[in-house]
Design a protein around this motif. Sequence first.
Motif, PDB file in Angstrom:
ATOM      1  N   LYS B 117       0.845  -1.193   0.000  1.00 37.20           N
ATOM      2  CA  LYS B 117       0.000   0.000   0.000  1.00 37.20           C
ATOM      3  C   LYS B 117       0.882   1.246   0.000  1.00 37.20           C
ATOM      4  O   LYS B 117       0.631   2.206  -0.726  1.00 37.20           O
ATOM      5  CB  LYS B 117      -0.904  -0.033   1.227  1.00 37.20           C
ATOM      6  CG  LYS B 117      -2.139   0.815   1.078  1.00 37.20           C
ATOM      7  CD  LYS B 117      -3.070   0.618   2.230  1.00 37.20           C
ATOM      8  CE  LYS B 117      -4.268   1.547   2.083  1.00 37.20           C
ATOM      9  NZ  LYS B 117      -5.156   1.485   3.226  1.00 37.20           N
ATOM     10  N   ARG B 118       1.927   1.197   0.846  1.00 37.96           N
ATOM     11  CA  ARG B 118       2.811   2.358   0.940  1.00 37.96           C
ATOM     12  C   ARG B 118       3.570   2.561  -0.380  1.00 37.96           C
ATOM     13  O   ARG B 118       3.745   3.681  -0.842  1.00 37.96           O
ATOM     14  CB  ARG B 118       3.791   2.146   2.098  1.00 37.96           C
ATOM     15  CG  ARG B 118       4.676   3.340   2.328  1.00 37.96           C
ATOM     16  CD  ARG B 118       5.634   3.100   3.459  1.00 37.96           C
ATOM     17  NE  ARG B 118       5.073   3.504   4.734  1.00 37.96           N
ATOM     18  CZ  ARG B 118       5.756   3.445   5.874  1.00 37.96           C
ATOM     19  NH1 ARG B 118       6.978   2.966   5.888  1.00 37.96           N
ATOM     20  NH2 ARG B 118       5.207   3.843   6.997  1.00 37.96           N
ATOM     21  N   GLY B 119       3.979   1.429  -0.969  1.00 39.05           N
ATOM     22  CA  GLY B 119       4.731   1.492  -2.238  1.00 39.05           C
ATOM     23  C   GLY B 119       3.886   2.095  -3.346  1.00 39.05           C
ATOM     24  O   GLY B 119       4.369   2.955  -4.107  1.00 39.05           O
ATOM     25  N   SER B 120       2.635   1.673  -3.437  1.00 37.68           N
ATOM     26  CA  SER B 120       1.802   2.204  -4.518  1.00 37.68           C
ATOM     27  C   SER B 120       1.456   3.665  -4.253  1.00 37.68           C
ATOM     28  O   SER B 120       1.384   4.481  -5.173  1.00 37.68           O
ATOM     29  CB  SER B 120       0.544   1.361  -4.708  1.00 37.68           C
ATOM     30  OG  SER B 120      -0.337   1.552  -3.658  1.00 37.68           O
ATOM     31  N   SER B 121       1.295   4.016  -2.972  1.00 32.67           N
ATOM     32  CA  SER B 121       1.023   5.408  -2.624  1.00 32.67           C
ATOM     33  C   SER B 121       2.207   6.284  -3.017  1.00 32.67           C
ATOM     34  O   SER B 121       2.042   7.394  -3.531  1.00 32.67           O
ATOM     35  CB  SER B 121       0.765   5.490  -1.122  1.00 32.67           C
ATOM     36  OG  SER B 121       0.245   6.729  -0.804  1.00 32.67           O
ATOM     37  N   ARG B 122       3.396   5.772  -2.813  1.00 30.23           N
ATOM     38  CA  ARG B 122       4.620   6.513  -3.168  1.00 30.23           C
ATOM     39  C   ARG B 122       4.676   6.716  -4.692  1.00 30.23           C
ATOM     40  O   ARG B 122       5.059   7.789  -5.168  1.00 30.23           O
ATOM     41  CB  ARG B 122       5.837   5.716  -2.664  1.00 30.23           C
ATOM     42  CG  ARG B 122       7.171   6.354  -2.893  1.00 30.23           C
ATOM     43  CD  ARG B 122       7.414   7.554  -1.969  1.00 30.23           C
ATOM     44  NE  ARG B 122       8.285   8.504  -2.642  1.00 30.23           N
ATOM     45  CZ  ARG B 122       8.027   9.790  -2.806  1.00 30.23           C
ATOM     46  NH1 ARG B 122       6.925  10.310  -2.333  1.00 30.23           N
ATOM     47  NH2 ARG B 122       8.856  10.580  -3.434  1.00 30.23           N
ATOM     48  N   LYS B 123       4.262   5.654  -5.417  1.00 34.27           N
ATOM     49  CA  LYS B 123       4.259   5.750  -6.886  1.00 34.27           C
ATOM     50  C   LYS B 123       3.307   6.848  -7.351  1.00 34.27           C
ATOM     51  O   LYS B 123       3.603   7.600  -8.276  1.00 34.27           O
ATOM     52  CB  LYS B 123       3.839   4.417  -7.507  1.00 34.27           C
ATOM     53  CG  LYS B 123       4.984   3.445  -7.686  1.00 34.27           C
ATOM     54  CD  LYS B 123       4.520   2.250  -8.487  1.00 34.27           C
ATOM     55  CE  LYS B 123       5.652   1.251  -8.649  1.00 34.27           C
ATOM     56  NZ  LYS B 123       5.213   0.029  -9.314  1.00 34.27           N
ATOM     57  N   LEU B 124       2.135   6.905  -6.699  1.00 29.48           N
ATOM     58  CA  LEU B 124       1.154   7.929  -7.082  1.00 29.48           C
ATOM     59  C   LEU B 124       1.714   9.324  -6.814  1.00 29.48           C
ATOM     60  O   LEU B 124       1.559  10.241  -7.633  1.00 29.48           O
ATOM     61  CB  LEU B 124      -0.156   7.750  -6.306  1.00 29.48           C
ATOM     62  CG  LEU B 124      -0.881   6.407  -6.383  1.00 29.48           C
ATOM     63  CD1 LEU B 124      -2.255   6.507  -5.734  1.00 29.48           C
ATOM     64  CD2 LEU B 124      -1.046   5.945  -7.826  1.00 29.48           C
ATOM     65  N   GLU B 125       2.366   9.478  -5.663  1.00 30.96           N
ATOM     66  CA  GLU B 125       2.927  10.788  -5.317  1.00 30.96           C
ATOM     67  C   GLU B 125       4.013  11.190  -6.312  1.00 30.96           C
ATOM     68  O   GLU B 125       4.072  12.335  -6.759  1.00 30.96           O
ATOM     69  CB  GLU B 125       3.493  10.747  -3.895  1.00 30.96           C
ATOM     70  CG  GLU B 125       2.395  10.708  -2.841  1.00 30.96           C
ATOM     71  CD  GLU B 125       2.906  10.318  -1.467  1.00 30.96           C
ATOM     72  OE1 GLU B 125       4.140  10.332  -1.244  1.00 30.96           O
ATOM     73  OE2 GLU B 125       2.068   9.980  -0.617  1.00 30.96           O
ATOM     74  N   THR B 126       4.851  10.218  -6.683  1.00 26.31           N
ATOM     75  CA  THR B 126       5.920  10.513  -7.648  1.00 26.31           C
ATOM     76  C   THR B 126       5.324  10.911  -8.993  1.00 26.31           C
ATOM     77  O   THR B 126       5.800  11.853  -9.640  1.00 26.31           O
ATOM     78  CB  THR B 126       6.819   9.260  -7.838  1.00 26.31           C
ATOM     79  OG1 THR B 126       7.162   8.768  -6.550  1.00 26.31           O
ATOM     80  CG2 THR B 126       8.070   9.578  -8.615  1.00 26.31           C
ATOM     81  N   ALA B 127       4.277  10.177  -9.403  1.00 22.23           N
ATOM     82  CA  ALA B 127       3.649  10.485 -10.693  1.00 22.23           C
ATOM     83  C   ALA B 127       3.069  11.901 -10.686  1.00 22.23           C
ATOM     84  O   ALA B 127       3.188  12.636 -11.669  1.00 22.23           O
ATOM     85  CB  ALA B 127       2.549   9.468 -10.994  1.00 22.23           C
ATOM     86  N   LEU B 128       2.474  12.278  -9.547  1.00 24.14           N
ATOM     87  CA  LEU B 128       1.915  13.637  -9.449  1.00 24.14           C
ATOM     88  C   LEU B 128       3.016  14.683  -9.504  1.00 24.14           C
ATOM     89  O   LEU B 128       2.890  15.706 -10.189  1.00 24.14           O
ATOM     90  CB  LEU B 128       1.156  13.794  -8.127  1.00 24.14           C
ATOM     91  CG  LEU B 128      -0.333  13.520  -8.122  1.00 24.14           C
ATOM     92  CD1 LEU B 128      -0.950  14.003  -6.819  1.00 24.14           C
ATOM     93  CD2 LEU B 128      -1.051  14.211  -9.279  1.00 24.14           C
ATOM     94  N   GLU B 129       4.091  14.419  -8.768  1.00 24.74           N
ATOM     95  CA  GLU B 129       5.204  15.374  -8.774  1.00 24.74           C
ATOM     96  C   GLU B 129       5.773  15.517 -10.176  1.00 24.74           C
ATOM     97  O   GLU B 129       6.143  16.596 -10.617  1.00 24.74           O
ATOM     98  CB  GLU B 129       6.300  14.903  -7.810  1.00 24.74           C
ATOM     99  CG  GLU B 129       5.949  15.196  -6.357  1.00 24.74           C
ATOM    100  CD  GLU B 129       6.762  14.374  -5.381  1.00 24.74           C
ATOM    101  OE1 GLU B 129       7.772  13.767  -5.797  1.00 24.74           O
ATOM    102  OE2 GLU B 129       6.365  14.330  -4.193  1.00 24.74           O
ATOM    103  N   GLN B 130       5.822  14.399 -10.896  1.00 23.30           N
ATOM    104  CA  GLN B 130       6.350  14.399 -12.262  1.00 23.30           C
ATOM    105  C   GLN B 130       5.561  15.340 -13.173  1.00 23.30           C
ATOM    106  O   GLN B 130       6.112  15.963 -14.070  1.00 23.30           O
ATOM    107  CB  GLN B 130       6.288  12.967 -12.814  1.00 23.30           C
ATOM    108  CG  GLN B 130       6.867  12.778 -14.192  1.00 23.30           C
ATOM    109  CD  GLN B 130       8.369  13.044 -14.232  1.00 23.30           C
ATOM    110  OE1 GLN B 130       9.092  12.654 -13.324  1.00 23.30           O
ATOM    111  NE2 GLN B 130       8.825  13.725 -15.277  1.00 23.30           N
TER     112      GLN B 130
END
Lengths: 294, 267
Positions: B117-130
Amino acid sequence: MKRISRLLSDRLALLSLAVLAAIAAAGMLAPWLAPHPPDEVNMALRYGPWSLHYPLGNDQLGRCVLSRILYGIRPSVLLVLAAVLASVLIGAAVGMAAGYAGGRTDALLMRLCDVMLSFPGYVMTLAVIGVLGVGLQNILLAFILMKWAWFARIVRSSVRQIADADYVRFARTLGTGSLAILFRHILPVCVPELAVVASSSFGSTLLQVSGLSFLGLGIQAPQAEWGMMLSEARQSMFSRPELMLAPGLMIVLTVSAVNFLSDAMQQAVDPQAGSSKRHQPERAEAALIGREVA
Amino acid sequence: MLSVEKIAKSYSSNGWRGPGRHLVLKEVSLECRPGECVGIIGASGSGKSTLGRLILGLEQPDAGSVRIDGEELGRRSRRGAVSAVFQDYRSSIHPFFTVRQALQEALGGSRRSGDSKRGSSRKLETALEQVGLDVSYLERYPHELSGGQAQRIGLARALLTGARWIVLDEAVSSLDAPVQVQVLELLREARGTYGTGYLFITHDLEAAAYLCDRIAVLHEGRIIETIETERLGELRTPYARELLDKFRLGHALVPRQHAAITKEERG
C-alpha cells in the motif's frame, strides 16, 4: 464510508431517515403497537373525539383511527416501496443492458419499452385487475409492469451518455471488463438521477394506490389503508374534517421524508453536488501559471 | 515498434437513399518507434480520432491490424503497451473518483502491480510530482481541478500504466493557450524521463511541430504525406501546403517561441 458519513452529517437526511425507519418499524410492529383491532366496529363511538383510549379518535364506524393508521402502513408504505424497488431494479437492469450493448439489443429492448409505455397507465392497471381480480397485490403488479419501462428509458439514456465518456474509454484501454465498467464506472453515476425519479415515483404510486383503493379496486374493506381512509373521510369532509387529518398528514410526511432523503442521497453520492469551496480550480490554475512564469 | 498496417474502418450510415457505409479510414499505415513522437494532423472528419480509437483497441478495424514488435494486438488489453490522454478533460476522470482512485486504477491495484500500500502510494505521489502537482491533489475530485490540472492528471495516469506509447487525442486542444504551452512542455519532459512514445493527434500544426519528430498528414481517411518536423517546409501535397500556409499566417500574427519553425525559417 465517506459517502455514508456525508449522508449522516446532513441533519434533514438524518431526520427523514429516522421518520421512515419509525414508520417502517411501526408498520411491522402494528399488531403489538395498535391499541385496538383495526376493524373493530363500535357504533356507540361513531365520530368519537380524541381520548386516552382512542388517541386519534374514531371514524364513521367507531373504529380506532390510530390502529387503522398503524395497520395501514403495510399496504400504503411497505408494499408500495417494494413495488417501486422492483420496478427500479428491473428498469435499471434492462436500461443498462440496452444502453451499454447498443445496436440490436438496444433497439429490441427499447421497442419493448415503447410497447409498454404506449398503454395509458390506468388502462393497463385496469386490464391487469380485469384478468387477475381486484386486490392490492394485483395493483402493485400492474405498477411494476408499467413503470419498469419508464425507469429503463431513463437509465438507458444515462448509460448511453456515460458510456461515451473518456474515463470509461480509458478504463477500456486498461482491459477492464464490461461488468466492472457497468458497476464501477457507469451505474454509480446514474444513481443520483435514478434516486430522484424513484422517490418521486414512490410518492405518485402511493397516491395512485390510494386512488384505486378509493375506487374499490385495491385494498378491500374492512382492511386499513391510508388512501381508503381518506376517501372514507371524504363523506364527512365538511362536518368532521379532522378525520382526514391523520391519513393525509401521514401521506404528506412519508412522501416528504422520501423526497428529502433522496435529495440527501443524491448529494452524498455525487461529490460535485455536495461540493465545498475549498478548492478553486481557476485560482489554482492562475497561481500555477504565475509560479511557472516567475 | 508500434505499427499500424493497412487499417480500414467504415461506419454504417442511414441516409435518405437508404442504408450505406461511410468509409472513414482507407488502408492507413503508420509506424512509431519506441520513444518517438509522431504527429497525426488533419482537419475535423479526416479520421484521426478514429485512428486513435483503433490503436487503443476501443474499436475494431474492418481490415488491417495494429502490431507491437510484430505481434498483432487484436482484441487484447492494451495495458502496458498503449495508453491515452483524451481531449475532454471534463470527462476524462471518473466524476465520483478522487485523483488517488483514478491514478490507483491506472496502477492496477496492489495485486496487479505487486506493490505494498505504501509502495503504490509513493508511486502515485511521484507520478503527481512528475506532472508538477503536489500530493494535496490526491484527495481532490475532478470538478475541483482546472482543465490544465485535469490534463496533467490524465498524463500522470497514462504514465502510471507503464505504456510504451501514449495516444494524445487532441490532448491540448481544449485548453487555453498558456496552459497548452505548459502541458506541451510537460509532455516533452515526461518523454525525456520515461522514453515514452507519443502519437499526437491534433489539428494544430504548431503544437505538433513543437512536440513531434515526424508529422503524418491525414486527409479524407488517407495519410497523404509523412515528413520529419525539421523538413516541414518541404511538404508537397496541396492540402498539406495549405495547412502549412495557415500555420505560417497564424505564426506571423501571433509570434510564439517555436524551435522547429524557427529552424525552418532560418533555412
